[in-house]
Write a protein that holds these residues in place. Sequence first.
Motif: not given
Length: 357
Positions: A237, A239, A241
């Motif tokens: 995973d 995430n 920015t």
Amino acid sequence: MNIYFLCKRYYTNKDLINDCFGRLYHLPKQLSEQGHIVFVDAFDYRNRTALAVKENEVSFQTIPLRPASLLKTIRQVYLHVKTINPDVIVASGDIYIGLIGLLLARRLRIKFVYDVYDYYPAFRINRFPGLTSLFNYTVRKSSLVTCASESLQRWVKSRLNQHTLLIQNGVDRNVFTVGDRVEARRKLNLALDTEVVGYFGSINPARGPILIEACRLLIEAKPNLRLAFAGRVEGIDFNDTWIKYYGELPQSSVPDLINACDVVVVPYAGDQFNSMSGACKIAEYLACGKPVVATRVSDHAEVFKESPASLCEPVAEDMARVLKSQLEHPEIVPYPSNFDWQSIGQTLNNKLTKLVT
């Protein structure tokens, strides 16, 4: 010479037919251009309808495959091969495909070539007991084993079969070329004032996390750093920015991704599979004229022997160091002509001609 290829339609997350991708497309094409009659049967696990197309004088046919109909399908393949009457069979893509190819060649009393572009026993689907032994058996009994990397070739030669040939993964120079960085960034909505690092391929625990962590180590000193990803994601995973993920894209979109970057990366961990792999990415990156950072696994040290600044150990701290160096003082390795499919195809053609005469 009549040449019969047995392979699979989908490999390295690409479609042999629609993407016209990789060695299973370009090797038959190159052999056809040498004047041979070439047939390709490709097992298809995803679709129930067979497809037949002719590309560059090569006959491609897909064969829908379901476990319940495996024996029936093998018989159909045998009957089809008999009508072709090949001089040699080339099988590629997996352990069971290699074994089927070997059995067909024995039945027809012709030469058999096993194309081992990866260490197939490391595929997740091949981790059942006995499959490694089947792989070793097929390699030992092959007339010739073609390997995509020198490290894999050395392993095969030292343990199983002396009759080997290096057939690296090449690149389609009609697709991968040096492009305009500004235009590529406009298409991808990437700001011109950012430093962009990219990797475009399978993203999984063995191919990606080192690069993510390396960029995390750099982001404080380089707040305008961006990481561009594209490819199938499995088992990890992200995430942050500053990571831009473009999903799974067709082969035709990858050159824009590469050309938009300041540095492109081969972020492979040092496991058994990667240590014998022949990365398609390297040829694509070099054809686009980009600075590369590659972990020191498989044949990467040999490819970048004239540019040691491109190499790092497969750990985040060392990759961060080399990324910083390549961003600030880029070294670009000239594209080597031996990555052209024409050159690779000629090498294979010469060997096959000697094999069957």
